[in-house]
Enzyme design. Structure first.
Site, mmCIF file in Angstrom:
data_model
loop_
_atom_site.group_PDB
_atom_site.id
_atom_site.type_symbol
_atom_site.label_atom_id
_atom_site.label_comp_id
_atom_site.label_asym_id
_atom_site.label_seq_id
_atom_site.Cartn_x
_atom_site.Cartn_y
_atom_site.Cartn_z
ATOM 1 C CG ASP A 434 -1.843 1.163 1.292
ATOM 2 O OD1 ASP A 434 -2.340 1.564 0.231
ATOM 3 O OD2 ASP A 434 -2.065 1.689 2.392
ATOM 4 N NE ARG A 815 1.635 15.590 -3.656
ATOM 5 C CZ ARG A 815 0.624 14.903 -4.196
ATOM 6 N NH1 ARG A 815 0.833 13.675 -4.612
ATOM 7 N NH2 ARG A 815 -0.570 15.424 -4.307
ATOM 8 N NE ARG A 1007 -8.465 8.166 -7.623
ATOM 9 C CZ ARG A 1007 -8.771 8.961 -6.632
ATOM 10 N NH1 ARG A 1007 -9.175 8.449 -5.483
ATOM 11 N NH2 ARG A 1007 -8.660 10.264 -6.737
ATOM 12 C CE LYS A 1013 -5.252 -1.099 -2.134
ATOM 13 N NZ LYS A 1013 -4.911 -0.469 -0.839
#
EC number: 7.6.2.1
Length: 1330
Positions: A434, A815, A1007, A1013
């Site tokens: 994750d 970012r 997403r 998953k």
């Protein structure tokens, strides 16, 4: 997943009506008297009647179809434990085999040993493992009990008020009242909130690991500010969809009044179980899903029984041993028949049957076959499984106490929740991780910015980030911190600044130390607010150190505001000041950040505190803004340098802090000080104003929003309050500006930007502030075709410089966001607003219409600047990923976050590199997806073919000194979103997807839903036949964790559901490095070697009995007393291999960490292969031949008895087997020596005592005084010394040849450990440079 009886019955009822074609119309009664009609309605929809006394009959009919709120995550109950646990244990073939032997030995015809003795090994094995499994499941039961007995407030229709109830007693239809910081006990439909706008803020850390706030809205028509909610007056009936596991899917409607008016609702009104109420004093909801029907529990498939890869391999070898046993027993049966046939008359030892007739040769052979099975039963190592369980306990103990895996901040150690798969840690080939809370700290920090083409590097802030770590914060001033909230005050300098900074850091550490623990307190169903931490409010995030040059320009802009007169002409400096002000106003306004106080419970700030502001100051500010409005230049550039060494050395930091004086007095003093500083040429900046402000908190929905607000606050553009209609900002000179918030266009993955439309309080201009991805915003800028030629050139240069700065930020892994604005005329705004209102009221294509209006507004923007935000990775993540890659492990990122965020994180943690060829697939069309997969596959295959040809070419030594990295070229990466994954799984494109994915260096899935998953993990695990590991920290990772071979949960300040579902729990991702590369390697190597040793030991020992059958007519006789046979495996040779399996270290931890490629030996199962097993079997046969025939040849012509012959064989077999183990031990410790010497001593003590005290233990044989007589014979000592040497000589010779000529990487690493430290480091450096 264990379901309650109610839930199972409910699901059965729905499935039983799948073929029903009759559906009820909306005009029909919701519940008729007919039971059939009820079942049909429940099949399609869930109908919920409120439990407030108004629908008693309907509630009674409906209740039995819905699940209760109690949960059970355990594998067993008191009734099911014994049968279910035995069923799982008998998956091991060895246990079934020994159960068969126990039953067989009860038949007199084939009985060899006493019946009770035969049962002893199996009972010990089953009892040991059963106790271990029971203890593990009892821990799950305790956690379930703690959650089921948590307290919440439920409406009691009899008492007409809310009363406390346990979570397990909550039912569908109950009204539940929640208070701030309380955990939600079930899935609730929100009907009331104390917030005046009908909003309830929740924190979803327990579900997805994110501690930022999400907003939930009261169902339309039920928001009544200031009016208490009375459940008894609620007369609506709720109709919603049936339970499902989709967190993003929920819809339904309320039937209101006699006319059954429908009021729709969606997921924005759903409060999910496990979330925490934040920033809301009170909320009331009605339970729609309870217990195992909640979305969180439906995503938890329950604990899965996992068997390690090594255990599965051992089961195959057990079958091989059974085959070997059958061959030996058939040989014995056939030999017995042949030997009996050699007698011309009936042999005297042949016992007739009950009728007095001799048994037929065939029946006698069958009986002998069964007798041989019982005699040679030790060939199957049942004690191996007991030893493995004990070894795993010892290994886990040392892993649990490893200091390197201990987190001091949370006082958390590694937790092992599944003892049976520890060796799988050494064979992992794929890791699925994750992102949020696993790879990152979920902290984004403002790093750099560019305004009007001028880059401000914020070197002071960079130095702060390089030195400041959460673990270094002082914990002594813990009592003074409340909720880790940021103090929104204006600057102070000198000693006060240092003192306040130290205080804020110490307070943050105290709050975090309390909050980060393995267990969240649920005893009262809520968290103590003093233990809660506001998301994205750590000192690392909020204590932004301003750039001195930029801070001076902000100060100058404030000075110009003060000295400006209405008749002063404007110049370019005013345009630059305007751009700076607009830039920071955009940072403070263009977001959805909620401002709250630190009171209990936290209150949302809707009205700013009244300050003693100067009317003269506001008038001058108004004059400036009017002046800029009349003569504003579209853009201007600045050529000032962004770095000032002198300023850097003189001023370290300016941190906003409170001041107790009034605004007017402080402004005069500060202004005087600023002018004096400016006149003297000093660069050390003092702030202009310090008005009084209350201590508040910023609570953002995303960390990047919080980072930008903190950046604006560092330059004294402070967000004070926000309501749905207004937002208030304090400017550097202390004046408050309250903007009218007209529209908020939220961020979405299509537009990749967000905008706010506000009305300026002074100029009355309607301004659009936008921020978004540079790839989008730069294309929306107004073309420089207006104004003079010089202005156009300046604008073009400014854009080019800004783009260069953006590229620089991207290379640094930051970012990037662009900040822009647009001024609308009243006519333009009114025209757009009318179109927007029509789109909001539309029913069909509403989303498309809203998107069109947003795209129409966000055009012809004016660029203000750009920002670079660092997404804070967890400490050590890039190094860990690099080491794992060197170890041959493929790493995938499966996240529910948006694609841009995931890609930025992949670059930041070095998963993706700038030179990588990245395939991005975003499509919902199956045909398009298949076409893209085919093209990408072809390109990867073509490149691979070129690389293979180049490799073959370079083998000709054309360039013998060329490094491998120069010919390796770029790698491939794959980025795919959840919608595309859905098309892959539904369109049977899994094989093509996996074929492409396994050729890529990294795969990033964005997403993803929790089930997607787990589907990805299952597809990779099952179709690629690889060992998988999943790691995550939220409830949305539970399915993924349980689907993989090894599941790891991140424990800390987030939820516990991932930890409870995992096999191992660690505190940080960096701990994965040592857990796999060191402990994983050790666990696998130890257990593999120990397993091979057990097979060898049992075969070598039982073959002694087999060789003896050739000299006793295959009668099933043993030359060793059966008590000593049993004790040999249970006691005499059991402890040394257990110590070997727990403590042996073939390679040091330091070497394993410095040479991660050594981990590949476990991936390739080099320690335990079929060839390794059969070589061990051949060695066992050879050693048994030596151990039997050397004593046989020694005593051949003597007159010793059977036990006198078997005693030296038993003794030298013990010496041989233990010496064999000594050759395998790589690291000797005191415990190794004690185990070896103790086993030999125990053997002699027990044997001597047994021989001296047992006169008739095994009639008619008599072992009395045999051992004592043997120890008085010289031949006994010679045989016991010479025979082991002959038996072990070939193995020693082969080991010597391997260590001399055939050096494997593991053997080379062992040799490195024997060198001195300096020489070892040089050798390792040379190894890595090859």
């Amino acid at each position: 997943m264990a379901l309650s009886v109610d839930s199972a019955f409910y699901r059965w009822q729905r499935l039983a009506n799948d073929d029903s074609s009759e559906t009820s119309k909306e005009s029909t009664p919701l519940l008729s008297s007919g039971k059939k009609r009820l079942k049909q309605r429940l099949h399609k929809l869930r109908i919920i009647f409120p439990k407030n006394g108004n629908f008693l009959k309907d509630v009674a009919k409906n209740a039995r179809y819905y699940s209760g709120n109690g949960i059970r995550t355990t594998k067993y109950t008191l009734l099911s434990f014994l049968p279910k646990n035995l069923f799982e244990q008998f998956h091991r073939f060895a246990n079934l085999y020994f159960l068969f032997l126990v039953l067989l030995n009860w038949f007199p015809q084939v009985e060899v040993f006493h019946r009770e003795i035969t049962m002893l090994p199996l009972v010990v094995v089953l009892a040991t493992i059963g106790i271990k499994d029971g203890v593990e499941d009892y821990k799950r039961y305790q956690v379930d009990k703690q959650e089921n007995t948590a307290i919440t407030q439920v409406y009691d229709c009899k008492q007409k008020e809310f009363a406390e109830k346990c979570w397990k007693d909550v039912q569908v239809g109950d009204f539940v009242k929640l208070v701030c910081n309380e955990i939600i006990p079930a899935d609730l439909l929100l009907l009331h909130s104390s917030d005046q706008n009908g909003i309830c803020h929740i924190e979803t850390a327990n579900l997805d690991g994110e501690s930022n706030l999400k907003q939930r809205q009261v169902v339309k028509g039920f928001s009544s500010p200031g009016v208490p909610f009375l459940p008894k007056n609620f007369t609506s009936t709720i109709v919603c969809e049936k339970p499902n596991n989709d967190f993003n899917k929920f819809k339904g409607y309320l039937l209101e009044g006699p006319e059954k008016k429908q009021i729709g609702f969606n997921k924005d009104s759903l409060l999910l179980r496990g979330c925490t109420v934040r920033n809301t004093e009170a909320a009331v909801g009605i339970v729609v899903y309870a217990g195992h029907e909640t979305k969180a529990m439906l995503n938890n498939s329950g604990p899965r029984y996992k068997r390690s890869k090594l255990e599965r391999r051992m089961n195959i070898d057990v079958f091989c041993s059974v085959g070997l046993l059958i061959i030996m027993c058939l040989t014995g049966a056939l030999g017995h028949g042949i030997w009996v046939e050699t007698f011309s008359e009936k042999p005297p030892f042949k016992v007739p049957d009950q009728n007095g007739y001799p048994s037929s040769p065939a029946l006698a052979g069958f009986y002998m076959f069964l007798t041989m099975i019982i005699l040679l039963q030790v060939l199957i190592p049942v004690s191996l499984y007991v030893s493995i369980e004990l070894v795993k306990l010892g290994q886990i103990y040392f892993i649990h106490n490893d200091v390197d895996l201990y987190d001091g901040d949370s006082d958390a150690r590694l937790q092992c929740r599944a003892l049976n798969i520890s060796e799988d840690l050494g064979q992992i080939q794929y890791i699925f991780s994750d992102k949020t809370g696993t790879l990152t700290e979920n902290k984004m920090v403002f790093r750099r910015c560019s305004i009007m083409g001028t880059e401000f590097s914020h070197q002071e802030n960079a130095m702060r980030l390089a030195t400041q770590r959460e673990g270094d914060l002082d914990e002594d001033s813990a009592e003074q911190r409340k909720l880790s909230c940021v103090s929104l005050n204006v600057s102070q300098t000198g000693q006060d600044l240092k003192r306040s900074t130290s205080l804020m850091r110490s307070q943050s550490a105290r709050a975090r130390a309390h909050f980060q623990s393995h267990f969240r307190n649920k005893s009262m169903g809520r968290c103590d607010s003093s233990l809660s931490q506001v998301a994205f409010s750590s000192p690392l995030e909020k204590d932004v150190t301003p750039d001195m040059v930029l801070l001076k320009r902000v100060r100058d802009a404030a000075i110009q505001i003060e000295i400006l007169t209405p008749f002063q002409p404007t110049n370019s400096s005013f345009s630059e000041s305007s751009s700076i002000i607009d830039f920071f106003l955009a940072l403070a306004i263009c977001n959805t950040v909620v401002v709250s106080t630190t009171t209990e419970p936290r209150q949302r700030v809707t009205v700013p505190k009244v300050l003693k502001s100067s009317r003269n100051s506001l008038e001058k500010l108004h004059q400036l803004l009017q002046k800029l409005k009349l003569s504003r230049l579209s853009q201007s550039s600045s050529t000032h340098s962004s770095s000032d060494p002198e300023a850097t050395t003189k001023c370290n930091r300016v941190n906003p802090a409170t001041s107790g004086s009034s605004e007017k007095e402080d402004r005069g003093k500060s202004l005087h000080s600023s002018k004096a500083s400016m006149n003297s040429g000093e660069n050390c900046i003092h702030e202009v104003l310090a008005p009084e402000a209350s201590e508040t908190c910023y609570e953002a929905e995303s960390p990047d929003e919080a980072a930008l607000v903190y950046a604006a606050h560092a330059y004294n553009f402070t967000l004070i309050s926000r309501t749905p209609d207004h937002v208030t900002v304090r400017l550097p000179q202390g004046a408050l500006l309250t903007f009218e918030l007209l529209y908020t266009l939220g961020f979405d993955s299509t537009r990749k930007r967000m905008s706010v439309v506000v009305r300026h309080p002074l100029t009355k201009e309607i301004i659009v502030y936008s921020k978004g991805a540079d790839s989008v915003v730069m294309d929306l800028l107004e073309m420089p075709d207006r104004g003079s030629l010089e202005e156009q050139k300046k604008l073009q240069r400014m854009r080019e410089r800004t783009q260069k700065h953006l590229d620089l930020y991207a290379r640094e892994g930051l970012r990037t966001l662009c900040i822009a604005k647009k001024v609308l005329s009243k006519e333009e705004f009114n025209q757009w607003s009318s179109v927007r209102q029509e789109a909001e009221a539309a029913i069909d294509n509403r989303d498309d219409l809203l998107m069109d209006t947003a795209l129409r507004l966000e055009t012809k923007l004016t660029l203000l600047g750009a920002t670079g935000i660092e997404d804070r990775l967890q400490d050590g993540v890039p190094d860990t990923i690099e080491a794992l890659r060197e170890a041959g492990i493929q790493i995938w990122v499966l996240t529910g976050d948006k694609q841009e965020t995931a890609v930025n994180i992949a670059h930041a943690c070095k998963l993706l590199h700038q030179k990588d060829i990245v395939f991005t697939i975003n499509t919902e069309s199956k045909e398009t997806c298949e076409s893209i997969l085919d093209c990408a596959l072809q390109e990867v295959k073509n490149y691979s073919n070129v690389q293979q040809r180049q490799s073959k070419f370079f083998k000709v030594d054309v360039h013998p000194l060329l490094p491998p990295t120069e010919t390796a070229g770029p790698h491939f990466g794959l980025i795919i979103d959840g919608k595309t994954l859905g098309g892959v799984f539904q369109g049977s494109l899994q094989n093509k997807f996996l074929d492409l994915a396994k050729r890529c260096r990294v795969v990033v899935c964005c997403r993803c839903t929790p089930l997607q998953k787990s589907m990805v993990v299952r597809q990779v695990r099952d179709k690629l036949k690889v060992m998988t590991l999943s790691i995550g920290d939220g409830a949305n990772d539970v399915s993924m964790i349980q689907a993989s071979d090894v599941g790891i949960g991140i424990s800390g300040q987030e939820g516990m559901q991932a930890v409870m579902a995992s096999d191992f729990a660690i505190s940080h991702f960096k701990h994965l490095k040592k857990l796999l590369l060191v402990h994983g390697h050790w666990c696998y190597t130890r257990l593999a070697n120990m397993g091979i040793y057990f097979f060898y030991k049992n075969v070598a020992y039982v073959n002694l009995l087999f060789w003896y059958q050739f000299f006793c007519g295959f009668s099933g006789t043993a030359m060793i007393d059966y008590w000593l046979l049993i004790f040999f495996n249970l006691f005499f040779t059991s402890l040394p291999p257990i110590i070997f399996g727990i403590l042996d270290k073939d390679i040091s931890a330091k070497t394993l960490l410095e040479l991660p490629e050594l981990y590949k030996s476990g991936q390739n199962s080099e320690a335990y292969k079929p060839s390794t097993f059969w070589i061990a079997m051949l060695d066992a046969f050879y050693q048994s031949l030596v151990c039997f025939f050397v004593p046989y040849l020694t005593y051949r012509d003597s007159d010793i008895g059977i036990f006198s012959f078997g005693t030296p064989i038993n003794t030298l077999a013990l010496f041989t087997i233990l010496l064999h183990l000594a050759m395998e031990i790589k690291t000797w410790t005191l415990l190794h020596w004690l185990a070896m010497i103790g086993s030999i001593a125990l053997y002699f003590i027990v044997t001597l005592a047994y021989s001296a005290g047992c006169i008739s233990c095994n009639p008619p044989s008599n072992p009395y005084w045999i051992m004592e007589r043997q120890m008085g014979d010289l031949h006994f000592y010679l045989v016991c010394i010479v025979t082991p040497l002959i038996a072990l000589l070939p193995r020693y010779f082969i080991r010597t040849l391997q260590g001399t000529f055939a050096l494997s990487p593991l053997l080379k690493a062992r040799q490195l450990d024997k060198l001195d430290e300096k020489q070892r480091d040089l050798e390792i450096k040379w190894w890595r440079e090859r």
